[in-house]
Design an enzyme around this catalytic site. Structure first.
Site, PDB file in Angstrom:
ATOM      1  N   SER A 114       0.832  -1.197   0.000  1.00  0.00           N
ATOM      2  CA  SER A 114       0.000   0.000   0.000  1.00  0.00           C
ATOM      3  C   SER A 114       0.872   1.256   0.000  1.00  0.00           C
ATOM      4  O   SER A 114       1.620   1.498  -0.942  1.00  0.00           O
ATOM      5  CB  SER A 114      -0.969  -0.043   1.190  1.00  0.00           C
ATOM      6  OG  SER A 114      -2.000   0.899   1.031  1.00  0.00           O
ATOM      7  N   ASP A 137       0.352  -4.158  -4.033  1.00  0.00           N
ATOM      8  CA  ASP A 137      -0.883  -3.367  -4.116  1.00  0.00           C
ATOM      9  C   ASP A 137      -0.623  -1.910  -3.721  1.00  0.00           C
ATOM     10  O   ASP A 137      -1.218  -1.371  -2.793  1.00  0.00           O
ATOM     11  CB  ASP A 137      -1.977  -3.975  -3.231  1.00  0.00           C
ATOM     12  CG  ASP A 137      -3.356  -3.847  -3.879  1.00  0.00           C
ATOM     13  OD1 ASP A 137      -3.429  -3.594  -5.096  1.00  0.00           O
ATOM     14  OD2 ASP A 137      -4.370  -4.021  -3.170  1.00  0.00           O
ATOM     15  N   HIS A 192      -7.754  -5.416  -1.239  1.00  0.00           N
ATOM     16  CA  HIS A 192      -6.508  -4.791  -0.796  1.00  0.00           C
ATOM     17  C   HIS A 192      -5.935  -5.477   0.443  1.00  0.00           C
ATOM     18  O   HIS A 192      -4.727  -5.599   0.596  1.00  0.00           O
ATOM     19  CB  HIS A 192      -6.773  -3.307  -0.512  1.00  0.00           C
ATOM     20  CG  HIS A 192      -5.544  -2.507  -0.214  1.00  0.00           C
ATOM     21  ND1 HIS A 192      -4.465  -2.444  -1.069  1.00  0.00           N
ATOM     22  CD2 HIS A 192      -5.229  -1.705   0.854  1.00  0.00           C
ATOM     23  CE1 HIS A 192      -3.535  -1.650  -0.562  1.00  0.00           C
ATOM     24  NE2 HIS A 192      -3.972  -1.197   0.610  1.00  0.00           N
TER      25      HIS A 192
END
Length: 269
Positions: A114, A137, A192
């Site tokens: 992230s 991600d 996610h």
């Protein structure tokens, strides 16, 4: 073959709450998580400040590992806050010797999930000692101004299908088009949080509790989280082995239950 992993607890107020020992007494000072709306200024400028803190923390961690690898003693700021006996404390002060010459500091990999993916990209740009970057991600907004040609190292993006925005994918595509050492993979039908520990923790509960948690807070996709983790690890290990030899005897296999797509899924205009 083994991989020495160091996990950084970021203190830029974007991550979970953390604490630091007080310089005045034996108490801990808590550093709370802050929403972007709590900061002064526009979000991009705020993220740039946070990103620089994160990259500085990466550099400090690398410096610490090199000292450990040389057998140098480092300061453990938590020693004065230990609840263990003096004997245990003394033994722990000598543990730095165990790390002498056990790491190959010429084979350095920077990885993050992230916001950590943005940290990886900025870190590769500013700390060229890292040979490879792995972005899980990634949130690309904080690095939207970084030029792909400024990142020289091989870079792997592993995306969960439902998280990525068009702007993030466009930025990834710029990196992909700029270098043959950049790869982008998407694990289909995933969220996610699937690459985190949350789905595994949720699975530890009974079926009805798991269903209730997922209904309240959608943390887990329909795909088996163990298969998702296995697929992610396989792609990462294969990418690392292909770029810096870590002594893997054979390629890691992606579970047949998992569907992956190479490249950018979104049609870039």
């Amino acid at each position: 073959m083994f991989v020495f992993i160091t996990v950084i607890e970021h203190r830029d107020e974007s991550a979970c709450a953390t604490c630091v020992p007080s310089k005045e007494n034996s108490e801990f000072n808590w550093l709370q998580y802050k929403k972007s709306s709590q900061f002064v200024g526009n979000e991009y400028d705020v993220r740039q400040v946070q990103l620089q803190i994160r990259v500085n923390e990466v550099q400090r961690t690398l410096d610490l590992l090199r000292k450990l690898n040389k057998g140098e003693q480092i300061e453990n700021i938590f020693n004065n806050y230990s609840t263990h006996s003096d004997e245990c404390l003394e033994n722990r002060n000598d543990r730095h010797i165990d790390f002498k010459n056990v790491m190959d500091t010429n084979k350095l990999i920077l990885a993050g999930h992230s916001y950590g993916g943005a940290t990886v990209i900025c870190g590769l740009k500013e700390i060229p000692e890292f040979q490879i970057g792995i972005c899980l991600d990634s949130w690309m907004f904080p690095v939207k101004e970084i030029k792909p040609e400024d990142v020289k190292q091989p870079l792997l993006f592993v995306n969960m299908e439902t998280f990525q925005s068009e702007s993030s994918l466009i930025k990834m595509n710029q990196f992909l088009q700029n270098s043959k050492t950049v790869q982008v993979w998407t694990i289909n039908n995933t969220r996610h949080t699937d690459i985190s520990d949350f789905p595994l923790l949720v699975m530890a509960f009974s079926t009805w509790v798991t269903s209730a948690i997922n209904w309240l807070i959608p943390l887990q996709s329909k795909a088996n989280p163990y298969h998702i983790h296995e697929a992610t690890v396989s792609m990462c290990l294969n990418f690392i082995q292909n770029n810096i030899n870590i002594g893997a005897s054979k390629a890691a296999q992606i579970p047949t239950e998992i569907e992956v797509t190479e490249g950018i899924q979104l049609k870039i205009k």
